[in-house]
Design an enzyme around this catalytic site. Structure first.
Site, PDB file in Angstrom:
ATOM      1  N   ILE A  65       0.887  -1.165   0.000  1.00  0.00           N
ATOM      2  CA  ILE A  65       0.000   0.000   0.000  1.00  0.00           C
ATOM      3  C   ILE A  65       0.920   1.208   0.000  1.00  0.00           C
ATOM      4  CG2 ILE A  65      -0.185  -0.120   2.526  1.00  0.00           C
ATOM      5  CD1 ILE A  65      -2.877   1.231   2.354  1.00  0.00           C
ATOM      6  N   SER A  66       0.731   2.107  -0.970  1.00  0.00           N
ATOM      7  CA  SER A  66       1.631   3.250  -1.120  1.00  0.00           C
ATOM      8  C   SER A  66       1.553   4.189   0.075  1.00  0.00           C
ATOM      9  CB  SER A  66       1.287   4.035  -2.392  1.00  0.00           C
ATOM     10  OG  SER A  66       1.484   3.241  -3.537  1.00  0.00           O
TER      11      SER A  66
END
Length: 220
Positions: A65-66
């Site tokens: 997840i960025s």
């Protein structure tokens, strides 16, 4: 205990948004979306305490997840409106999808890992995100049946902007994608389609993403 935990989460979310604004995020609707979407709902339970720190986190299948800043930067660069039709490549945990869906009219998201797509779909459905459609497939080929798109956001780094995605971008639309390999520097790139064969390119930042795998990306 629950009330205390909810308060702690709210404080962390507020601190995350304050940091985003300090780093230059200005679009009001992006800030509102980053404030309203519950990021800890999109990370593995054992990492929930780290959800609002400005860093990437593992989500399984070798994906991440960025970090919040990169999500906000890419969303802001896409210049979304409430009627925008958005193509997202790389659904992942569904967090960025939720941010996009909070702002735009419709989001079409392509994920190559079936397990991630199914989990993201359940999370988004539980949050009432009814304007999202997810499918499993090769993101480098886009979603031609739903084109054209006002914005395309690619959450993986490819060797170049795929021709298929350029073709599916509406005139006046923006594509945001990291370009480069995992072994070297990646450049977050914004492309605006000004005409049939007229594209303006802008460099936004240096970033680090997982590779974009597919027919018009990196090979497995």
């Amino acid at each position: 205990m629950t009330a205390t935990r909810d308060k702690q989460i709210e404080e962390r979310r507020r601190a995350m948004v304050d940091l985003l604004m300090q780093r230059g995020i200005r679009a009001p609707r992006v800030i509102e979306a980053m404030q309203s979407v519950i990021r800890d709902a999109f990370v593995p339970e054992h990492l929930a305490e780290l959800a609002y720190e400005d860093g990437a986190l593992p989500i399984g299948e070798g994906q991440t997840i960025s970090q919040p800043y990169v999500v906000a930067l890419m969303t802001e660069a896409a210049a979304l409106t409430e009627t925008s039709r958005v193509l997202e490549i790389g659904t992942g945990s569904g967090y960025s999808t939720a941010i996009l869906a909070t702002i735009a009219g419709a989001v079409f998201s392509v994920e190559r890992h079936e397990a991630l797509a199914e989990t993201a779909e359940r999370r988004l459905s539980a949050l009432g995100m009814g304007n999202v459609t997810i499918r499993v497939g090769d993101g480098t080929l886009g979603w031609p049946e739903k084109a054209p798109f006002d914005a395309i956001i690619v959450a993986a780094a490819g060797p170049r902007i795929p021709d298929a995605l350029r073709a599916q971008l509406a005139v006046g639309g923006r594509l945001v994608m990291p370009v480069g390999s995992g072994a070297g520097p990646q450049t977050l790139t914004s492309v605006m389609r000004r005409g049939t064969d007229d594209f303006a390119t802008e460099t936004l930042a240096k970033v680090s993403f997982v590779p974009l795998i597919g027919a018009q990306g990196w090979q497995r």
